[in-house]
Design an enzyme around this catalytic site. Structure first.
Site, PDB file in Angstrom:
ATOM      1  N   ILE A 400       0.873  -1.179   0.000  1.00 26.40           N
ATOM      2  CA  ILE A 400       0.000   0.000   0.000  1.00 26.40           C
ATOM      3  C   ILE A 400       0.908   1.225   0.000  1.00 26.40           C
ATOM      4  CG2 ILE A 400      -1.788   1.281   1.240  1.00 26.40           C
ATOM      5  CD1 ILE A 400      -2.578  -1.398   2.558  1.00 26.40           C
ATOM      6  N   HIS A 401       0.859   1.988  -1.073  1.00 22.47           N
ATOM      7  CA  HIS A 401       1.746   3.151  -1.210  1.00 22.47           C
ATOM      8  C   HIS A 401       1.036   4.408  -0.730  1.00 22.47           C
ATOM      9  CE1 HIS A 401       5.308   5.070  -2.793  1.00 22.47           C
ATOM     10  NE2 HIS A 401       4.545   5.948  -3.434  1.00 22.47           N
ATOM     11  N   PRO A 402       1.673   5.300   0.029  1.00 28.65           N
ATOM     12  CA  PRO A 402       3.070   5.261   0.463  1.00 28.65           C
ATOM     13  C   PRO A 402       3.158   4.951   1.961  1.00 28.65           C
ATOM     14  CG  PRO A 402       2.294   7.526   0.430  1.00 28.65           C
ATOM     15  CD  PRO A 402       1.087   6.635   0.246  1.00 28.65           C
TER      16      PRO A 402
END
Length: 426
Positions: A400-402
């Site tokens: 899962i960015h960021p």
């Protein structure tokens, strides 16, 4: 209190994010202490209400065994109650220890139990010990702006991965906590001014040194109060060295109908969630609803120091001991949390490593994480250990960015390679 200290750092960071913070930043101990104490009281009241709702009779009394089926309870007012039962469960936990061989330790020192109930800030504080309790207390005291020193006899965070322990203490030093390494405390004397004069021996110079403090906090471990329970009356076996109760896999003691849970039990993790889980499973077994035993392997935990450290599974040292140096592969990375960028905070101690079996599916033996919200990150990955997670599973997981947790899904550099493990981009 850890959260209160983190908020102080967040306020400083906020200025660089455009928040106008008027005046100097200060901390009011009394306001925080009242809030913390009220929260604890509400928790205690909530437990009592739940017990009542479940039709469980709660007695506030000091209990001791009379025989294998009888417990005597004594209230503060001196009222005595005698109870009999088919089964008895001992889950009294432990209390912080005071050293018995140091003059002034008991008279002038406090423990982690006391620090949360102080009405006034402890001032300049010496924390004696290097367990997670010692480092957590020292961390939040430093965060409140108090002059804090940790006196360490040998190493920090014994039993934890020592590379990670080093990162934690390195960050704490940069954060402002002082460390007195390889020191042995000799005595504590109260001066006419009210200050405490501490004398210790510097193990390197072999010389005695003195320093003045407002408070001395002992964090040298916890001990069970087994002597007051009347265990000798019924033959409950203890470990003579630790004074903890010897238990079997089913939490049974040497007396068939007496069981022991949590910190008072020999060889169990001194962690509240494991005791709660073990208690639930024992209750189900005693009610003949289940045969399931508590699994004490791969219990995740987090050290809530200023730089949080979360881990699950084996330390690198333990993995190497069990599997040999050539039997493990360690993937690692130094990373920079997004929230550190604008705030221009040092991220040298933000680090992740996955200790894996070498070859085959590369089963993950241990995960270690230092950084923000380490507990939240570690709790999620702990599920994978119950499912037999491998390094391949980790690589197949989409991050899962960021987030910081995302960096675990991108590990690819091994220690063995000698390559720079600093994360430089997406």
């Amino acid at each position: 209190m850890h959260q209160a200290a983190l908020l102080g750092t967040a306020i400083k960071d906020a200025k660089k994010y455009g928040w106008q913070v008027p005046g100097p930043i200060g901390h009011d101990w009394e306001t925080m202490a009242k809030a913390v104490q009220n929260h604890v009281r509400s928790l205690n009241w909530g437990h009592r209400v739940q017990l009542q709702d479940k039709k469980v009779k709660y007695l506030n009394a000091k209990g001791s065994l009379v025989n294998e089926h009888t417990v005597k309870g004594l209230t503060k007012a001196g009222k005595e109650t005698v109870l009999t039962a088919k089964n008895i469960v001992i889950a009294t936990g432990g209390r912080p220890k005071y050293p018995t061989n140091i003059p002034g330790a008991l008279e002038h020192g406090i423990t982690s139990d006391d620090i949360f109930w102080l009405k006034e800030a402890p001032g300049k504080t010496l924390v004696v010990g290097a367990s997670y309790v010692a480092l957590e207390c020292a961390g939040f005291l430093t965060g409140f702006g108090l002059d804090t020193t940790v006196l360490v006899r040998s190493i920090a965070l014994r039993g934890f991965d020592q590379q990670m322990a080093g990162l934690v203490t390195d960050y704490m030093k940069a954060y402002g906590t002082k460390f007195a390494w390889k020191h042995v405390l000799k005595r504590v004397d109260k001066l006419p001014t009210g200050e405490l004069q501490v004398t210790w021996t510097n193990s390197q110079s072999k010389e005695d040194e003195t320093e003045k403090y407002d408070s001395v906090l002992w964090a040298v471990g916890r001990a069970p109060e087994t002597k007051a329970l009347g265990l000798d009356m019924v033959g409950v076996r203890l470990n003579k060295e630790t004074e903890k109760i010897v238990v079997g896999n089913d939490d049974s003691t040497s007396v068939p109908n007496i069981y022991a849970l949590g910190d008072i039990s020999e060889g169990r993790p001194e962690l509240t969630p494991t005791a709660i889980k073990a208690g639930k499973l024992l209750a189900r077994r005693l009610a003949e609803h289940s045969n399931q035993l508590m699994n004490y392997d791969n219990v995740a935990t987090t050290v809530f120091t200023p730089m949080e450290y979360g881990c699950v599974g084996l330390s690198e040292e333990e993995a190497e001991r069990r599997h040999g140096k050539d039997g493990i592969e360690v993937y690692h990375a130094f990373y920079k949390p997004l929230e550190y960028t604008v705030a221009e905070r040092d991220a040298n101690q933000c680090y992740i490593k996955a200790v894996c079996e070498r070859g085959g599916e590369q089963k993950i033996l241990g995960l270690h994480f230092t950084g923000p919200n380490a507990g939240e990150v570690t709790q999620g990955f702990a599920l994978g250990f119950q499912c037999g997670a491998t390094f391949s599973h980790l690589m197949e997981t989409v991050g899962i960015h960021p987030t910081c947790a995302e960096e675990l899904t991108k590990l690819h550099i091994t220690k063995r390679s000698g390559l720079d493990a600093t994360v430089t981009g997406c």
